[in-house]
Design an enzyme around this catalytic site. Structure first.
Site, mmCIF file in Angstrom:
data_model
loop_
_atom_site.group_PDB
_atom_site.id
_atom_site.type_symbol
_atom_site.label_atom_id
_atom_site.label_comp_id
_atom_site.label_asym_id
_atom_site.label_seq_id
_atom_site.Cartn_x
_atom_site.Cartn_y
_atom_site.Cartn_z
ATOM 1 N N GLN A 32 0.831 -1.203 0.000
ATOM 2 C CA GLN A 32 0.000 0.000 0.000
ATOM 3 C C GLN A 32 0.871 1.261 0.000
ATOM 4 O O GLN A 32 2.075 1.195 0.213
ATOM 5 C CB GLN A 32 -0.926 -0.012 1.228
ATOM 6 C CG GLN A 32 -0.193 -0.326 2.527
ATOM 7 C CD GLN A 32 -1.066 -0.956 3.601
ATOM 8 O OE1 GLN A 32 -2.277 -1.097 3.444
ATOM 9 N NE2 GLN A 32 -0.462 -1.328 4.715
ATOM 10 N N HIS A 63 -8.479 4.297 19.748
ATOM 11 C CA HIS A 63 -7.598 3.319 20.396
ATOM 12 C C HIS A 63 -8.056 2.972 21.805
ATOM 13 O O HIS A 63 -7.970 1.819 22.220
ATOM 14 C CB HIS A 63 -6.144 3.819 20.364
ATOM 15 C CG HIS A 63 -5.589 3.839 18.980
ATOM 16 N ND1 HIS A 63 -4.982 4.941 18.417
ATOM 17 C CD2 HIS A 63 -5.575 2.869 18.010
ATOM 18 C CE1 HIS A 63 -4.619 4.658 17.173
ATOM 19 N NE2 HIS A 63 -4.967 3.419 16.905
ATOM 20 N N ASP A 87 0.430 0.654 13.490
ATOM 21 C CA ASP A 87 0.812 1.967 14.024
ATOM 22 C C ASP A 87 1.061 1.943 15.525
ATOM 23 O O ASP A 87 1.658 2.867 16.072
ATOM 24 C CB ASP A 87 -0.277 2.999 13.685
ATOM 25 C CG ASP A 87 -1.643 2.545 14.183
ATOM 26 O OD1 ASP A 87 -1.921 2.662 15.377
ATOM 27 O OD2 ASP A 87 -2.441 2.043 13.354
ATOM 28 N N ASP A 138 0.636 -11.985 6.973
ATOM 29 C CA ASP A 138 -0.786 -11.870 6.674
ATOM 30 C C ASP A 138 -1.626 -12.408 7.842
ATOM 31 O O ASP A 138 -1.508 -13.569 8.227
ATOM 32 C CB ASP A 138 -1.056 -12.683 5.400
ATOM 33 C CG ASP A 138 -2.499 -12.560 4.950
ATOM 34 O OD1 ASP A 138 -3.271 -11.796 5.570
ATOM 35 O OD2 ASP A 138 -2.854 -13.244 3.965
ATOM 36 N N GLY A 139 -2.483 -11.539 8.396
ATOM 37 C CA GLY A 139 -3.322 -11.931 9.534
ATOM 38 C C GLY A 139 -4.265 -13.070 9.195
ATOM 39 O O GLY A 139 -4.600 -13.893 10.061
ATOM 40 N N ASP A 156 -7.849 -4.502 14.286
ATOM 41 C CA ASP A 156 -7.638 -3.070 14.049
ATOM 42 C C ASP A 156 -7.273 -2.910 12.581
ATOM 43 O O ASP A 156 -6.138 -2.612 12.225
ATOM 44 C CB ASP A 156 -6.509 -2.591 14.975
ATOM 45 C CG ASP A 156 -6.248 -1.102 14.850
ATOM 46 O OD1 ASP A 156 -6.991 -0.419 14.127
ATOM 47 O OD2 ASP A 156 -5.279 -0.635 15.480
ATOM 48 N N SER A 157 -8.262 -3.121 11.728
ATOM 49 C CA SER A 157 -7.997 -3.207 10.291
ATOM 50 C C SER A 157 -8.304 -1.898 9.593
ATOM 51 O O SER A 157 -8.881 -0.988 10.171
ATOM 52 C CB SER A 157 -8.894 -4.283 9.692
ATOM 53 O OG SER A 157 -10.237 -3.854 9.771
ATOM 54 N N THR A 158 -7.946 -1.841 8.319
ATOM 55 C CA THR A 158 -8.427 -0.743 7.471
ATOM 56 C C THR A 158 -9.816 -1.126 6.955
ATOM 57 O O THR A 158 -10.420 -2.094 7.402
ATOM 58 C CB THR A 158 -7.492 -0.528 6.267
ATOM 59 O OG1 THR A 158 -7.494 -1.718 5.495
ATOM 60 C CG2 THR A 158 -6.089 -0.241 6.702
ATOM 61 N N ASP A 159 -10.320 -0.354 6.006
ATOM 62 C CA ASP A 159 -11.619 -0.656 5.401
ATOM 63 C C ASP A 159 -11.536 -1.991 4.643
ATOM 64 O O ASP A 159 -10.445 -2.437 4.298
ATOM 65 C CB ASP A 159 -12.009 0.451 4.401
ATOM 66 C CG ASP A 159 -12.231 1.795 5.088
ATOM 67 O OD1 ASP A 159 -12.229 1.839 6.320
ATOM 68 O OD2 ASP A 159 -12.411 2.793 4.368
HETATM 69 N N1 AG3 Z 1 -8.048 1.631 11.337
HETATM 70 C C1 AG3 Z 1 -8.717 2.285 10.262
HETATM 71 C C2 AG3 Z 1 -10.155 2.550 10.410
HETATM 72 C C3 AG3 Z 1 -10.780 2.817 9.086
HETATM 73 C C4 AG3 Z 1 -10.705 4.229 8.639
HETATM 74 N N2 AG3 Z 1 -11.431 4.332 7.404
HETATM 75 C C5 AG3 Z 1 -11.400 5.417 6.609
HETATM 76 N N3 AG3 Z 1 -10.741 6.480 6.951
HETATM 77 N N4 AG3 Z 1 -12.063 5.378 5.486
HETATM 78 C C6 AG3 Z 1 -7.234 2.555 11.996
HETATM 79 C C7 AG3 Z 1 -5.930 2.063 12.399
HETATM 80 C C8 AG3 Z 1 -5.545 2.809 13.631
HETATM 81 N N5 AG3 Z 1 -4.799 1.980 14.509
#
Ligand code: AG3
Length: 281
Positions: A32, A63, A87, A138-139, A156-159
């Site tokens: 990414q 958090h 992070d 990879d989780g 604690d993932s992204t979208d």
């Molecule tokens: N996890 C991301 C949450 C999703 C945010 N989505 C977005 N901005 N479209 C955050 C990781 C922090 N530890």
């Protein structure tokens, strides 16, 4: 007006934008694009693939809520698995709990931790805690193959796009279930009910197919889409409110900026439109 960063919200043809003072880092990992920008209004901001992952201004909300809610329900959370969260913000909150002996963090992308350590030390520095083991893989594969067992899993993932996608499937949740101890529980970031109802509904359906107890709770995170955010709480035994260890919260007396015992209860009280989204027949 100077340079601006804008996160597009295609679901509603909207956007969120902030003025950029400086780009501190921009790089491409094998997975990414990672950036850290300096802004006036939100402090430093971590972006992945042009989505806001965290800002210094409001990361405490996310958090604290993703970590303390499960850790004050499980009576003795000795072992915790974090999937994503490279992070370090979630880990920073987890290690405030003296009962936690071991945290394994599994993020696919080492560069997220490296960049956070350098540019966001107030978020990332506890990745170096002796209780924490960071594994960059990879989780999805990790939860399928590991022989470790956990009391609490935090996702604690992204979208659910690109690298995040596999962390929102029924098979993934099933494998998480399998590596939880018999009284284990899981919390996952669960997107915005205001803008991403379909995704939220999908998470609810898939978790219900795997876990006997599924609840959702909410928090206010200004820099995320709509600012109205959900977390899923999925558990083998414990109920998020009936089994809440309020006395432990008071004993610890942690200095937190968002989470408190009133809010623990309040966060599970959902607006009617959200109840409809997460409701499963
Ligand atoms: N996890 C991301 C949450 C999703 C945010 N989505 C977005 N901005 N479209 C955050 C990781 C922090 N530890």
């Amino acid at each position: 007006m100077g340079i601006r960063f804008t996160e597009e919200y295609p679901e509603v043809n909207g956007a969120f934008s902030m003025e950029v003072e400086k780009i501190l880092f921009r790089g491409k990992s094998p997975f990414q694009t990672i950036e850290v920008i300096e802004t006036k209004g939100f402090g430093r901001v971590l972006l992945i693939d042009d989505l806001v992952m965290l800002t210094e201004r409001d990361e405490f909300v996310y958090h604290e809520m993703i970590a303390h809610v499960p850790l004050y329900v499980h009576p003795n959370p000795g072992s915790v698995l974090v999937i994503g969260g490279g992070d370090g913000g979630t880990v920073r909150e987890i290690v405030k709990h003296p009962e936690v002996e071991k945290v394994i963090l599994v993020d696919i992308d080492r560069m997220v931790s490296e960049v956070s350590m350098e540019y966001l030390p107030s978020v990332a520095s506890k990745l170096l805690s002796e209780k924490v083991i960071c594994q960059y893989e990879d989780g999805v594969a990790y939860v399928k193959n590991t022989a470790e067992r956990f009391d609490v899993i935090i996702i604690d993932s992204t979208d659910p796009i690109s690298v995040g996608e596999g962390l929102f499937t029924r098979e993934f949740y099933r494998n998480c279930y399998n590596i939880l101890n018999p009284d284990g529980l899981l919390v996952a970031q669960a997107e915005s009910p205001a803008y991403m109802a379909d995704i939220v509904q999908g998470i609810s359906h898939k978790l219900h197919a795997v876990f006997p107890k599924v609840h959702f709770y909410q928090a206010h995170i200004p820099s995320y889409p709509s600012g109205h955010w959900l977390f899923a709480f999925a558990s083998k035994q414990y109920h998020p409110l009936k089994d809440y260890r309020e006395e432990k919260y008071h004993q610890h007396a942690l200095k937190l900026k968002y989470y408190n015992s009133d809010l623990h209860f309040a966060a599970f009280a959902l607006p009617n439109f959200v109840k409809e989204i997460v409701h499963v027949e």
